[in-house]
Write a protein that holds these residues in place. Structure first.
Motif, PDB file in Angstrom:
ATOM      1  N   PRO A   1       0.843  -1.208   0.000  1.00 22.94           N
ATOM      2  CA  PRO A   1       0.000   0.000   0.000  1.00 22.94           C
ATOM      3  C   PRO A   1       0.873   1.251   0.000  1.00 22.94           C
ATOM      4  N   PRO A   2       0.694   2.130  -0.960  1.00 26.15           N
ATOM      5  CA  PRO A   2       1.583   3.297  -1.072  1.00 26.15           C
ATOM      6  C   PRO A   2       1.327   4.323   0.018  1.00 26.15           C
ATOM      7  N   VAL A   3       2.325   5.176   0.222  1.00 25.48           N
ATOM      8  CA  VAL A   3       2.197   6.300   1.149  1.00 25.48           C
ATOM      9  C   VAL A   3       1.684   7.505   0.357  1.00 25.48           C
ATOM     10  N   CYS A   4       0.524   8.020   0.727  1.00 22.04           N
ATOM     11  CA  CYS A   4      -0.092   9.146   0.016  1.00 22.04           C
ATOM     12  C   CYS A   4      -0.096  10.381   0.909  1.00 22.04           C
ATOM     13  N   ARG A   5       0.204  11.508   0.310  1.00 26.10           N
ATOM     14  CA  ARG A   5       0.138  12.792   1.015  1.00 26.10           C
ATOM     15  C   ARG A   5      -0.848  13.694   0.258  1.00 26.10           C
ATOM     16  N   ILE A   6      -1.981  13.965   0.925  1.00 32.96           N
ATOM     17  CA  ILE A   6      -3.073  14.724   0.315  1.00 32.96           C
ATOM     18  C   ILE A   6      -3.393  15.903   1.224  1.00 32.96           C
ATOM     19  N   PRO A   7      -3.205  17.130   0.772  1.00 36.20           N
ATOM     20  CA  PRO A   7      -3.491  18.290   1.637  1.00 36.20           C
ATOM     21  C   PRO A   7      -4.988  18.393   1.910  1.00 36.20           C
ATOM     22  N   PRO A   8      -5.373  18.597   3.175  1.00 36.61           N
ATOM     23  CA  PRO A   8      -6.810  18.674   3.479  1.00 36.61           C
ATOM     24  C   PRO A   8      -7.466  19.953   2.986  1.00 36.61           C
ATOM     25  N   SER A   9      -6.681  21.050   2.889  1.00 37.91           N
ATOM     26  CA  SER A   9      -7.259  22.327   2.485  1.00 37.91           C
ATOM     27  C   SER A   9      -6.254  23.093   1.620  1.00 37.91           C
ATOM     28  N   VAL A  10      -6.759  23.683   0.532  1.00 37.67           N
ATOM     29  CA  VAL A  10      -5.929  24.454  -0.393  1.00 37.67           C
ATOM     30  C   VAL A  10      -6.678  25.724  -0.763  1.00 37.67           C
ATOM     31  N   THR A  11      -5.950  26.835  -0.889  1.00 37.97           N
ATOM     32  CA  THR A  11      -6.559  28.100  -1.298  1.00 37.97           C
ATOM     33  C   THR A  11      -6.653  28.158  -2.822  1.00 37.97           C
ATOM     34  N   THR A  12      -7.752  28.651  -3.312  1.00 39.44           N
ATOM     35  CA  THR A  12      -7.931  28.768  -4.766  1.00 39.44           C
ATOM     36  C   THR A  12      -6.807  29.607  -5.373  1.00 39.44           C
TER      37      THR A  12
ATOM     38  N   THR B   1     -12.108  20.067  -5.595  1.00 41.15           N
ATOM     39  CA  THR B   1     -12.467  19.498  -4.295  1.00 41.15           C
ATOM     40  C   THR B   1     -12.988  18.072  -4.474  1.00 41.15           C
ATOM     41  N   GLY B   2     -12.560  17.175  -3.610  1.00 43.34           N
ATOM     42  CA  GLY B   2     -13.021  15.789  -3.701  1.00 43.34           C
ATOM     43  C   GLY B   2     -12.204  14.871  -2.822  1.00 43.34           C
ATOM     44  N   ALA B   3     -12.595  13.585  -2.785  1.00 45.49           N
ATOM     45  CA  ALA B   3     -11.874  12.549  -2.029  1.00 45.49           C
ATOM     46  C   ALA B   3     -10.932  11.823  -2.987  1.00 45.49           C
ATOM     47  N   TYR B   4      -9.641  11.823  -2.656  1.00 47.19           N
ATOM     48  CA  TYR B   4      -8.623  11.271  -3.540  1.00 47.19           C
ATOM     49  C   TYR B   4      -7.918  10.075  -2.900  1.00 47.19           C
ATOM     50  N   TYR B   5      -7.539   9.128  -3.750  1.00 48.17           N
ATOM     51  CA  TYR B   5      -6.635   8.059  -3.323  1.00 48.17           C
ATOM     52  C   TYR B   5      -5.826   7.591  -4.526  1.00 48.17           C
ATOM     53  N   CYS B   6      -4.696   6.951  -4.236  1.00 46.06           N
ATOM     54  CA  CYS B   6      -3.742   6.533  -5.260  1.00 46.06           C
ATOM     55  C   CYS B   6      -3.599   5.018  -5.250  1.00 46.06           C
ATOM     56  N   GLU B   7      -3.250   4.478  -6.400  1.00 43.53           N
ATOM     57  CA  GLU B   7      -3.065   3.032  -6.551  1.00 43.53           C
ATOM     58  C   GLU B   7      -1.710   2.774  -7.204  1.00 43.53           C
ATOM     59  N   ALA B   8      -0.926   1.858  -6.618  1.00 42.59           N
ATOM     60  CA  ALA B   8       0.368   1.454  -7.169  1.00 42.59           C
ATOM     61  C   ALA B   8       0.224   0.075  -7.801  1.00 42.59           C
TER      62      ALA B   8
ATOM     63  N   LYS C   1      -3.640   0.177  -2.887  1.00 40.94           N
ATOM     64  CA  LYS C   1      -4.059   1.579  -2.819  1.00 40.94           C
ATOM     65  C   LYS C   1      -3.948   2.095  -1.396  1.00 40.94           C
ATOM     66  N   CYS C   2      -3.891   3.429  -1.287  1.00 39.65           N
ATOM     67  CA  CYS C   2      -3.881   4.071   0.022  1.00 39.65           C
ATOM     68  C   CYS C   2      -5.312   4.458   0.402  1.00 39.65           C
ATOM     69  N   ARG C   3      -5.468   4.909   1.627  1.00 41.93           N
ATOM     70  CA  ARG C   3      -6.797   5.300   2.107  1.00 41.93           C
ATOM     71  C   ARG C   3      -7.194   6.646   1.490  1.00 41.93           C
ATOM     72  N   ALA C   4      -8.450   6.772   1.116  1.00 43.20           N
ATOM     73  CA  ALA C   4      -8.937   8.016   0.510  1.00 43.20           C
ATOM     74  C   ALA C   4      -8.969   9.138   1.551  1.00 43.20           C
ATOM     75  N   ALA C   5      -8.668  10.346   1.091  1.00 41.01           N
ATOM     76  CA  ALA C   5      -8.700  11.528   1.952  1.00 41.01           C
ATOM     77  C   ALA C   5      -9.282  12.691   1.150  1.00 41.01           C
ATOM     78  N   LYS C   6     -10.008  13.574   1.846  1.00 43.22           N
ATOM     79  CA  LYS C   6     -10.662  14.692   1.161  1.00 43.22           C
ATOM     80  C   LYS C   6      -9.746  15.901   1.078  1.00 43.22           C
ATOM     81  N   MET C   7      -9.716  16.508  -0.088  1.00 36.82           N
ATOM     82  CA  MET C   7      -9.043  17.781  -0.291  1.00 36.82           C
ATOM     83  C   MET C   7     -10.109  18.821  -0.636  1.00 36.82           C
ATOM     84  N   GLU C   8     -10.134  19.915   0.113  1.00 34.53           N
ATOM     85  CA  GLU C   8     -11.107  20.977  -0.121  1.00 34.53           C
ATOM     86  C   GLU C   8     -10.391  22.237  -0.589  1.00 34.53           C
ATOM     87  N   VAL C   9     -10.879  22.811  -1.675  1.00 32.48           N
ATOM     88  CA  VAL C   9     -10.311  24.043  -2.218  1.00 32.48           C
ATOM     89  C   VAL C   9     -11.232  25.195  -1.826  1.00 32.48           C
ATOM     90  N   ARG C  10     -10.673  26.192  -1.104  1.00 30.93           N
ATOM     91  CA  ARG C  10     -11.469  27.295  -0.583  1.00 30.93           C
ATOM     92  C   ARG C  10     -10.924  28.633  -1.069  1.00 30.93           C
TER      93      ARG C  10
END
Length: 297
Positions: free
Chosen positions: A128-139, A201-208, A217-226
């Motif tokens: 299972p890969p290591v995923c880094r997904i930012p929870p919040s990003v500015t537009t 904005t959405g829930a993302y996950y990656c697959e190796a 695959k890694c666990r899905a995590a939500k990224m929100e763009v504000r």
């Protein structure tokens, strides 16, 4: 006449087929074997090298570091107990991912030299890969999502999913993704959004995945763009200013009412000089003898 004709035919065959007198070949130049299983790397050479031809095997890893496997007809210290050479072939009892790389069979004899290369890959399924997904990003800013697996062999490739839907490598080529502006690298697993939009904005996950086993695959995590909250920033500044004003008024009022202690004036301390007592005694002794009483005869 016949001899010259035979020589001409021989030269024509060599030129047409690319076959020369001194040749070194292998039956399988690319090998893939499951990790911890054995494998043979073959190497054959023509009789032109003679019966006492010297055969050596060299290994170059994925970082271009090179070393001998077989030298002077024997395995080197690193490979002792792991490999054997029979005829001119190299046999691994058990391979690991550290054995990934290229192996050169080098043959020399009768003043000639030749070599052949074999590429070996130990097959290891990805973890299972290591995923880094930012929870919040500015537009308008950069959003970088990364994915990496260090166990798979050959090195795995990657794919990303958003809300359970596979993201195509090039969004401009798919009708449903033409409004997306991400860039995706399937080799290193990076997914970039620039500039980030609320649409991202959405829930993302990656697959190796590779050809050694099932994908992971890694666990899905939500990224929100504000949007940048300018109203909140202004309100925070105003609140901070009001707090400072109230603090100043409180200190002024407490000082006016005498609630705060006043600073005491410091008075100079007198200098004290020690004077030793007179040897003759007396309070007003100034060092000269004075008569204190009269004598009667």
């Amino acid at each position: 006449m016949l001899l010259s004709w035979l020589v001409s035919v021989t030269l024509f065959v060599y030129a047409f087929t690319g076959v020369s007198g001194f040749s070194v070949t292998t039956s399988n130049p690319t090998l893939q074997v499951k990790e911890n299983e054995g494998v043979d790397l073959t190497c054959s050479y023509s009789a032109d090298f003679g019966s006492n031809a010297r055969v050596e095997w060299k290994f170059k890893d994925l970082k271009d570091s090179q070393k001998y496997v077989i030298f002077d007809g024997k395995p080197t210290t690193t490979y002792a107990g792991r490999v054997t050479m029979y005829n001119s072939n190299l046999r691994f009892a058990k391979v690991t991912r550290k054995d990934n790389g290229v192996y050169d069979c080098e043959v020399s004899g009768n003043g000639q030299y030749g070599e052949v290369r074999v590429k070996l890959t130990a097959l290891v399924a990805p973890s299972p890969p290591v995923c880094r997904i930012p929870p919040s990003v500015t537009t308008g800013k950069l959003a970088l999502l990364s994915c990496h697996d260090a166990d798979g062999s050959p090195p795995p490739q990657y794919r990303w999913y958003r809300n359970g839907v596979l993201l195509p490598p090039d969004p401009s080529q798919v009708a449903g993704f033409k409004n997306f502006t991400y860039k995706f690298n399937a080799m290193n697993g990076n997914l970039e959004f620039y500039p980030a939009k609320k649409l991202d904005t959405g829930a993302y996950y990656c697959e190796a995945f590779n050809n050694a086993g099932p994908p992971q695959k890694c666990r899905a995590a939500k990224m929100e763009v504000r949007d940048l909250n300018t109203g909140g920033i202004v309100a925070g500044v105003i609140v901070a200013i009001l707090l400072l004003v109230l603090l100043g008024l409180g200190i002024w009022y407490a000082h006016k009412k005498g609630y705060l202690p006043k600073k005491s004036e410091s008075k100079p301390r007198p200098n004290v000089v020690y004077q030793p007592p007179s040897l003759y005694g007396g309070e007003d002794d100034d060092g000269d003898f004075k008569q204190k009483s009269s004598f009667v005869v």
